[in-house]
Motif scaffolding. Structure first.
Motif, PDB file in Angstrom:
ATOM      1  N   ASP A 139       0.832  -1.208   0.000  1.00 50.40           N
ATOM      2  CA  ASP A 139       0.000   0.000   0.000  1.00 50.40           C
ATOM      3  C   ASP A 139       0.863   1.252   0.000  1.00 50.40           C
ATOM      4  OD1 ASP A 139      -2.394  -1.510   0.148  1.00 50.40           O
ATOM      5  OD2 ASP A 139      -2.135  -1.721   2.314  1.00 50.40           O
ATOM      6  N   VAL A 140       1.908   1.230   0.816  1.00 52.74           N
ATOM      7  CA  VAL A 140       2.791   2.395   0.945  1.00 52.74           C
ATOM      8  C   VAL A 140       4.237   1.911   0.897  1.00 52.74           C
ATOM      9  CG1 VAL A 140       3.543   4.269   2.467  1.00 52.74           C
ATOM     10  CG2 VAL A 140       1.110   3.696   2.297  1.00 52.74           C
ATOM     11  N   LYS A 141       5.047   2.572   0.077  1.00 53.92           N
ATOM     12  CA  LYS A 141       6.476   2.268   0.021  1.00 53.92           C
ATOM     13  C   LYS A 141       7.255   3.562   0.170  1.00 53.92           C
ATOM     14  CE  LYS A 141      10.036  -0.230  -2.523  1.00 53.92           C
ATOM     15  NZ  LYS A 141      10.334  -1.103  -3.675  1.00 53.92           N
ATOM     16  N   ILE A 142       8.192   3.561   1.105  1.00 58.13           N
ATOM     17  CA  ILE A 142       8.921   4.790   1.436  1.00 58.13           C
ATOM     18  C   ILE A 142      10.416   4.488   1.474  1.00 58.13           C
ATOM     19  CG2 ILE A 142       9.220   6.640   3.129  1.00 58.13           C
ATOM     20  CD1 ILE A 142       6.390   5.987   4.137  1.00 58.13           C
ATOM     21  N   GLU A 143      11.196   5.319   0.821  1.00 63.59           N
ATOM     22  CA  GLU A 143      12.643   5.268   0.964  1.00 63.59           C
ATOM     23  C   GLU A 143      13.045   6.124   2.161  1.00 63.59           C
ATOM     24  OE1 GLU A 143      14.742   4.586  -3.364  1.00 63.59           O
ATOM     25  OE2 GLU A 143      14.045   6.596  -2.851  1.00 63.59           O
ATOM     26  N   VAL A 144      13.785   5.528   3.075  1.00 66.94           N
ATOM     27  CA  VAL A 144      14.240   6.231   4.276  1.00 66.94           C
ATOM     28  C   VAL A 144      15.751   6.413   4.166  1.00 66.94           C
ATOM     29  CG1 VAL A 144      14.459   6.147   6.782  1.00 66.94           C
ATOM     30  CG2 VAL A 144      12.377   5.284   5.680  1.00 66.94           C
ATOM     31  N   TYR A 145      16.188   7.663   4.058  1.00 68.58           N
ATOM     32  CA  TYR A 145      17.610   7.970   3.982  1.00 68.58           C
ATOM     33  C   TYR A 145      18.077   8.566   5.310  1.00 68.58           C
ATOM     34  CZ  TYR A 145      17.956   7.286  -1.086  1.00 68.58           C
ATOM     35  OH  TYR A 145      17.972   6.747  -2.358  1.00 68.58           O
ATOM     36  N   GLY A 146      19.072   7.928   5.919  1.00 65.60           N
ATOM     37  CA  GLY A 146      19.727   8.528   7.070  1.00 65.60           C
ATOM     38  C   GLY A 146      20.884   9.386   6.597  1.00 65.60           C
ATOM     39  N   LYS A 147      21.066  10.537   7.221  1.00 69.67           N
ATOM     40  CA  LYS A 147      22.154  11.444   6.848  1.00 69.67           C
ATOM     41  C   LYS A 147      22.613  12.164   8.104  1.00 69.67           C
ATOM     42  CE  LYS A 147      18.957  15.207   5.727  1.00 69.67           C
ATOM     43  NZ  LYS A 147      18.418  16.107   4.695  1.00 69.67           N
ATOM     44  N   GLN A 148      23.842  12.623   8.104  1.00 69.92           N
ATOM     45  CA  GLN A 148      24.333  13.378   9.259  1.00 69.92           C
ATOM     46  C   GLN A 148      23.690  14.766   9.277  1.00 69.92           C
ATOM     47  OE1 GLN A 148      28.619  12.945   8.428  1.00 69.92           O
ATOM     48  NE2 GLN A 148      28.772  11.656  10.230  1.00 69.92           N
ATOM     49  N   PHE A 153      12.696  11.325   3.521  1.00 72.65           N
ATOM     50  CA  PHE A 153      11.689  10.301   3.218  1.00 72.65           C
ATOM     51  C   PHE A 153      11.134  10.533   1.814  1.00 72.65           C
ATOM     52  CE2 PHE A 153      11.212  11.267   7.863  1.00 72.65           C
ATOM     53  CZ  PHE A 153      11.881  10.144   8.330  1.00 72.65           C
ATOM     54  N   ASN A 154      11.231   9.512   0.950  1.00 66.59           N
ATOM     55  CA  ASN A 154      10.629   9.534  -0.375  1.00 66.59           C
ATOM     56  C   ASN A 154       9.399   8.640  -0.379  1.00 66.59           C
ATOM     57  OD1 ASN A 154      12.640  11.189  -1.556  1.00 66.59           O
ATOM     58  ND2 ASN A 154      13.963   9.425  -1.895  1.00 66.59           N
ATOM     59  N   TYR A 155       8.237   9.209  -0.629  1.00 69.29           N
ATOM     60  CA  TYR A 155       6.989   8.447  -0.687  1.00 69.29           C
ATOM     61  C   TYR A 155       6.796   7.982  -2.133  1.00 69.29           C
ATOM     62  CZ  TYR A 155       6.102  10.439   3.936  1.00 69.29           C
ATOM     63  OH  TYR A 155       6.206  10.804   5.269  1.00 69.29           O
ATOM     64  N   LEU A 156       7.095   6.719  -2.397  1.00 71.77           N
ATOM     65  CA  LEU A 156       7.127   6.194  -3.757  1.00 71.77           C
ATOM     66  C   LEU A 156       5.769   5.653  -4.187  1.00 71.77           C
ATOM     67  CD1 LEU A 156      10.510   4.242  -3.525  1.00 71.77           C
ATOM     68  CD2 LEU A 156      10.130   6.614  -4.226  1.00 71.77           C
ATOM     69  N   PRO A 157       5.465   5.703  -5.487  1.00 72.88           N
ATOM     70  CA  PRO A 157       4.197   5.139  -5.989  1.00 72.88           C
ATOM     71  C   PRO A 157       4.152   3.621  -5.819  1.00 72.88           C
ATOM     72  CG  PRO A 157       5.183   6.645  -7.587  1.00 72.88           C
ATOM     73  CD  PRO A 157       6.222   6.389  -6.541  1.00 72.88           C
ATOM     74  N   THR A 158       2.961   3.095  -5.594  1.00 70.60           N
ATOM     75  CA  THR A 158       2.730   1.644  -5.540  1.00 70.60           C
ATOM     76  C   THR A 158       1.539   1.302  -6.425  1.00 70.60           C
ATOM     77  OG1 THR A 158       1.192   1.750  -3.660  1.00 70.60           O
ATOM     78  CG2 THR A 158       3.556   1.607  -3.154  1.00 70.60           C
ATOM     79  N   SER A 159       1.228   0.024  -6.508  1.00 66.20           N
ATOM     80  CA  SER A 159       0.086  -0.399  -7.330  1.00 66.20           C
ATOM     81  C   SER A 159      -1.250  -0.010  -6.699  1.00 66.20           C
ATOM     82  CB  SER A 159       0.141  -1.918  -7.538  1.00 66.20           C
ATOM     83  OG  SER A 159       0.125  -2.592  -6.293  1.00 66.20           O
ATOM     84  N   ASN A 160      -1.255   0.303  -5.403  1.00 65.23           N
ATOM     85  CA  ASN A 160      -2.479   0.713  -4.734  1.00 65.23           C
ATOM     86  C   ASN A 160      -2.606   2.234  -4.825  1.00 65.23           C
ATOM     87  OD1 ASN A 160      -4.662   1.179  -3.069  1.00 65.23           O
ATOM     88  ND2 ASN A 160      -3.974  -0.169  -1.428  1.00 65.23           N
ATOM     89  N   GLU A 170      12.417  16.395   3.228  1.00 70.16           N
ATOM     90  CA  GLU A 170      13.791  16.540   3.674  1.00 70.16           C
ATOM     91  C   GLU A 170      13.792  17.096   5.093  1.00 70.16           C
ATOM     92  OE1 GLU A 170      16.580  17.279  -0.189  1.00 70.16           O
ATOM     93  OE2 GLU A 170      15.496  19.018   0.582  1.00 70.16           O
ATOM     94  N   GLY A 171      14.462  16.380   5.995  1.00 66.60           N
ATOM     95  CA  GLY A 171      14.470  16.792   7.394  1.00 66.60           C
ATOM     96  C   GLY A 171      15.762  17.460   7.804  1.00 66.60           C
ATOM     97  N   ILE A 172      15.706  18.125   8.938  1.00 68.82           N
ATOM     98  CA  ILE A 172      16.886  18.731   9.553  1.00 68.82           C
ATOM     99  C   ILE A 172      17.076  18.113  10.930  1.00 68.82           C
ATOM    100  CG2 ILE A 172      16.636  20.908   8.296  1.00 68.82           C
ATOM    101  CD1 ILE A 172      15.403  22.110  10.842  1.00 68.82           C
ATOM    102  N   GLN A 173      18.284  18.247  11.481  1.00 72.44           N
ATOM    103  CA  GLN A 173      18.540  17.657  12.786  1.00 72.44           C
ATOM    104  C   GLN A 173      17.764  18.401  13.860  1.00 72.44           C
ATOM    105  OE1 GLN A 173      22.825  18.589  12.700  1.00 72.44           O
ATOM    106  NE2 GLN A 173      22.579  19.445  14.748  1.00 72.44           N
ATOM    107  N   ALA A 174      17.622  17.760  15.001  1.00 72.67           N
ATOM    108  CA  ALA A 174      16.859  18.336  16.108  1.00 72.67           C
ATOM    109  C   ALA A 174      17.414  19.697  16.504  1.00 72.67           C
ATOM    110  CB  ALA A 174      16.890  17.388  17.306  1.00 72.67           C
ATOM    111  N   GLY A 292       8.213  14.317  -6.688  1.00 78.95           N
ATOM    112  CA  GLY A 292       9.258  13.400  -7.122  1.00 78.95           C
ATOM    113  C   GLY A 292       9.960  12.789  -5.921  1.00 78.95           C
ATOM    114  N   SER A 293      11.240  12.517  -6.070  1.00 81.11           N
ATOM    115  CA  SER A 293      12.013  11.927  -4.975  1.00 81.11           C
ATOM    116  C   SER A 293      13.455  12.392  -5.054  1.00 81.11           C
ATOM    117  CB  SER A 293      11.953  10.395  -5.035  1.00 81.11           C
ATOM    118  OG  SER A 293      12.560   9.918  -6.228  1.00 81.11           O
ATOM    119  N   HIS A 294      14.103  12.423  -3.929  1.00 79.80           N
ATOM    120  CA  HIS A 294      15.523  12.726  -3.847  1.00 79.80           C
ATOM    121  C   HIS A 294      16.251  11.421  -3.506  1.00 79.80           C
ATOM    122  CE1 HIS A 294      15.282  17.377  -3.163  1.00 79.80           C
ATOM    123  NE2 HIS A 294      14.816  16.985  -4.333  1.00 79.80           N
ATOM    124  N   GLY A 295      16.761  10.766  -4.546  1.00 80.00           N
ATOM    125  CA  GLY A 295      17.347   9.452  -4.387  1.00 80.00           C
ATOM    126  C   GLY A 295      18.845   9.479  -4.138  1.00 80.00           C
TER     127      GLY A 295
END
Length: 317
Positions: A139-148, A153-160, A170-174, A292-295
């Motif tokens: 139902d949902v497919k997400i690419e999770v990138y860890g970075k310093q 998070f890339n929310y990718l298309p699926t068949s659903n 794109e996140g920033i540190q705390a 889109g996505s940042h791969g």
């Protein structure tokens, strides 16, 4: 014969006198346990994901087995220490025993059974999490990138198509909350984190979710605490985590692998919401221009090992 019967009756009475208070003590102890104690002090509530309760049960049952083994071990140590202690007036070494085969076999077989059992149950509980849902079931497919020291998070298309997708975050540190100051200088840190600025991963409740876990630079570890599972972000490699979030709410996430100076600030939040709220959030990201996505092209570390044979220029100068 009568003497044996009297001894048997007396022995039975002794067992009852010992068993009764032990049973009563166990009943009182178990009756006084809170739900948190019965769950082995595992964080979160029951039923957070379709796997979290299985992990909790495995944790609690493992501790019960280990406590039983530890109790037997300490009991044997104390028993041997008391029974074979040096008595008053004794001198020299006691009689030495060697190569007691039943004990040698016991000390070999029991640890092998314990290790094999823990390994088998670990594989059984872990296998569904690290396996992908079938493509038609996702139902949902997400690419999770860890970075310093944050998360993308890339929310990718699926068949659903009932679940919106095709956007990125794109996140920033705390960010630390600081006290007000005068003259434009930074105020003193309060020791608290601005939770509103934390990276946010949004998941729809009841959906089959697959996360592809990656890294943009060094090794990180993706850990949603209440989900009871963590998985490493390895540069140049993709790990997979699949589950169904079953309880709406906000859950804390963090990096569980020391990854540099601000590792402790590599926090994020997971919001499990309804399908409608999830689609509305995706629409907000799209309206903000995050289409889109940042791969892998955005990875800081582009010097990763490959499988191609390096080419050399053999021409002489």
């Amino acid at each position: 014969m009568r003497h044996l019967e009297r001894f048997a009756v007396r022995d039975t009475r002794r067992v009852k006198w010992f068993a009764a208070p032990i049973a009563a003590a166990l009943i009182l102890i178990l009756a006084g346990c809170t739900s948190q104690e019965l769950r082995g002090y595992m964080p979160g509530d029951p039923g957070v994901t379709n796997h979290s309760d299985a992990f909790t049960n495995f944790w609690v049952n493992s501790w019960i087995i280990l406590l039983v083994v530890g109790g037997i071990t300490w009991g044997l140590i104390i028993w041997a220490s008391v029974l074979f202690r040096r008595r008053k007036g004794e001198k020299g070494l006691p009689a030495q025993l060697r190569y007691h085969m039943p004990i040698e076999i016991l000390f070999t077989v029991v640890p092998v059974i314990l290790v094999a059992g823990f390994f088998a149950f670990t594989v059984r509980e872990e296998a569904p999490v690290v396996s992908n849902f079938a493509e038609e079931e996702q139902d949902v497919k997400i690419e999770v990138y860890g970075k310093q020291w944050a998360w993308d998070f890339n929310y990718l298309p699926t068949s659903n198509t009932e679940y919106d997708s095709g956007v990125y975050y794109e996140g920033i540190q705390a960010q630390e909350i600081r006290e007000p100051s005068e003259g434009g200088e930074r105020g003193a840190a309060t020791g608290e984190i601005d939770e509103a600025a934390l990276p946010k991963l949004v998941l729809p409740v009841g959906a089959n979710v697959t996360l592809d876990i990656k890294s943009r630079d060094v090794i990180h570890s993706f850990w949603i605490v209440d989900f009871h599972y963590k998985i490493d972000n390895i540069p140049g490699h993709t790990n997979t985590m699949s589950f169904v979030p079953e309880r709406e709410g906000t859950y804390m996430g963090k990096c569980a692998e020391l990854c540099g100076e601000y590792h402790s600030m590599m926090l994020f939040q997971v919001e499990v919401v309804s399908q409608a709220e999830y689609n509305a959030y995706i629409a907000e990201l799209r309206a903000a221009g995050n289409v889109g996505s940042h791969g892998d092209d955005y990875n800081r570390n582009q010097n990763l090992p490959g499988t191609d044979v390096p080419e050399f220029n053999h021409e002489s100068e």
